[in-house]
Design a protein around this motif. Structure first.
Motif, PDB file in Angstrom:
ATOM      1  N   PHE A 144       0.831  -1.200   0.000  1.00 27.36           N
ATOM      2  CA  PHE A 144       0.000   0.000   0.000  1.00 27.36           C
ATOM      3  C   PHE A 144       0.863   1.246   0.000  1.00 27.36           C
ATOM      4  N   GLY A 146      -4.082   3.956  -0.947  1.00 26.81           N
ATOM      5  CA  GLY A 146      -4.447   3.518  -2.277  1.00 26.81           C
ATOM      6  C   GLY A 146      -5.042   2.125  -2.241  1.00 26.81           C
ATOM      7  N   TYR A 153      -9.970   2.002   9.911  1.00 25.68           N
ATOM      8  CA  TYR A 153      -9.972   1.737   8.483  1.00 25.68           C
ATOM      9  C   TYR A 153     -10.820   0.505   8.203  1.00 25.68           C
ATOM     10  N   GLN A 201     -11.443  -2.584   5.312  1.00 23.61           N
ATOM     11  CA  GLN A 201     -10.854  -3.265   4.167  1.00 23.61           C
ATOM     12  C   GLN A 201     -11.788  -4.370   3.700  1.00 23.61           C
ATOM     13  N   GLY A 233      -9.782  -8.153  -0.988  1.00 18.47           N
ATOM     14  CA  GLY A 233      -8.996  -7.789  -2.165  1.00 18.47           C
ATOM     15  C   GLY A 233      -8.922  -6.305  -2.443  1.00 18.47           C
ATOM     16  N   ALA A 234      -9.341  -5.490  -1.501  1.00 23.32           N
ATOM     17  CA  ALA A 234      -9.386  -4.046  -1.741  1.00 23.32           C
ATOM     18  C   ALA A 234      -8.433  -3.306  -0.818  1.00 23.32           C
ATOM     19  N   GLY A 235      -8.406  -1.992  -1.016  1.00 23.02           N
ATOM     20  CA  GLY A 235      -7.522  -1.164  -0.219  1.00 23.02           C
ATOM     21  C   GLY A 235      -8.098  -0.838   1.140  1.00 23.02           C
ATOM     22  N   LEU A 236      -7.414   0.039   1.855  1.00 17.89           N
ATOM     23  CA  LEU A 236      -7.834   0.468   3.184  1.00 17.89           C
ATOM     24  C   LEU A 236      -8.582   1.781   3.057  1.00 17.89           C
ATOM     25  N   LEU A 268     -10.277   4.889   4.781  1.00 17.66           N
ATOM     26  CA  LEU A 268     -10.326   5.626   6.038  1.00 17.66           C
ATOM     27  C   LEU A 268     -11.789   5.902   6.391  1.00 17.66           C
ATOM     28  N   PHE A 314      -9.798  -2.278  10.785  1.00 25.30           N
ATOM     29  CA  PHE A 314      -8.524  -2.111  11.477  1.00 25.30           C
ATOM     30  C   PHE A 314      -8.541  -0.817  12.273  1.00 25.30           C
ATOM     31  N   PHE A 372      -0.969  -0.754  13.122  1.00 26.19           N
ATOM     32  CA  PHE A 372      -2.301  -1.297  12.938  1.00 26.19           C
ATOM     33  C   PHE A 372      -2.587  -2.417  13.927  1.00 26.19           C
ATOM     34  N   GLY A 373      -3.852  -2.555  14.236  1.00 27.15           N
ATOM     35  CA  GLY A 373      -4.316  -3.702  14.991  1.00 27.15           C
ATOM     36  C   GLY A 373      -4.409  -4.910  14.091  1.00 27.15           C
ATOM     37  N   THR A 374      -4.782  -6.019  14.689  1.00 29.99           N
ATOM     38  CA  THR A 374      -4.849  -7.280  13.964  1.00 29.99           C
ATOM     39  C   THR A 374      -6.041  -7.360  13.028  1.00 29.99           C
TER      40      THR A 374
END
Lengths: 113, 111
Positions: A90, A105, B35, B37, B40-43, B45, B88, B101-103
Motif C-alpha cells: 500500500f 491507495g 480503516y 478493508q 482484495g481491496a484497499g484500506l 479511512l 482495522f 495497525f491492529g490485527t
C-alpha cells in the motif's frame, strides 16, 4: 474526489528479480507512506517521505529502496525478490499541514514465484 | 500489530448495532484511526479521533476513546450487509504519522 493511485495493481515476478511499484498521492498531499500487508496480516509500515526527504523508516528490508520525486509521486524498488516478499503493498498520502488524515491507495499485489 | 489488539471476529444481524473494540499501548499516540478493508481491496479511512477527544460521531459511526484505559471502540449503527469487511484500528506511533495497525476484526453481517 481524487484518490491515491498505485501501479501496477498486480505484478508477478520470479525469485531474485527486481520490481518497481509506483504511487501518485492525492493532489496537494506532501507526505507519502509505504506499507506491506502479508496474507492475513495487518499492514506493516515500511517507509515515509515528506517533501521528497525520507521522514521515517520502519521494517523495510535493505533490498528495498524508495524515493519521492519533485512531483511528489513515489516509487518503491524491490530487488533480489524472495518468496516472502509476496504481499499487498500500500501507498498512502496525507497533507501534513492539515492534520493527519492518511488515505490509502488500492494497493499493488506482488506475487513472487 | 503487537501493540494494538482487536478481537478477530464479530457477527451481527442486519439492522443491529456493531461494536468493534481495540486496545492500544502507546499513550503518546496523537491520532487513532479506523480503516475498513473489503476483500482484495484497499484500506478505506472511515474516521479518526484526536487523542484529546473522547467521542466523535459521523453519521452511523461513533468512536469512543478511553485514554485512561487505552481503549478505542467503533460503533456502527443500523449495520448493513455492505458493512461486512475487516476493520482495522491504528494508532500514530509516538506522535508520529507512522501507523501501527491492529490485527483487524472481521465483521460479518447476516440477514
Amino acid at each position: 474526489a481524487a484518490g491515491v493511485i498505485q501501479s501496477p495493481r498486480h505484478l508477478i515476478k520470479e525469485k531474485r528479480e527486481t520490481a518497481t511499484l509506483k504511487c501518485y498521492p492525492i493532489p496537494r498531499h506532501d507526505t507519502v507512506y509505504w506499507y506491506q500487508q502479508g496474507p492475513g496480516q495487518d499492514p506493516q509500515f515500511l517507509i515515509s517521505f515528506y517533501e521528497k526527504m525520507q521522514s521515517d523508516k520502519g521494517s523495510i528490508p535493505d533490498r528495498f529502496s524508495a524515493q519521492q520525486f519533485s512531483d511528489y509521486h513515489s516509487e518503491l524498488n524491490m530487488s533480489s525478490l524472495e518468496l516472502g516478499d509476496s504481499a499487498l503493498y500500500f501507498c498512502a498520502s496525507s497533507p501534513r499541514t492539515a492534520g493527519n488524515t492518511i488515505y490509502f491507495g488500492e494497493g499493488s499485489w506482488l506475487t513472487v514465484v | 500489530g503487537e501493540d494494538v489488539e482487536q478481537s478477530l471476529f464479530l457477527s451481527v444481524r442486519e439492522g443491529d448495532s456493531s461494536v468493534i473494540n481495540c486496545t492500544y499501548t502507546d499513550s503518546s499516540s496523537t491520532y487513532l484511526y479506523w480503516y475498513k478493508q473489503e476483500p482484495g481491496a484497499g484500506l478505506q479511512l472511515l474516521t479518526y479521533i484526536f487523542s484529546n477527544m473522547d467521542m466523535k460521531q459521523d453519521q452511523r459511526l461513533t468512536v469512543l476513546l478511553n485514554k485512561k484505559d487505552k481503549h478505542l471502540s467503533l460503533r456502527i449503527a443500523d449495520t448493513q450487509t455492505g458493512d461486512s469487511a475487516i476493520y482495522f484500528c491504528a494508532e500514530s506511533f509516538r506522535g508520529t504519522d507512522k501507523l501501527i495497525f491492529g490485527t483487524g476484526t472481521r465483521l460479518q453481517v447476516f440477514p
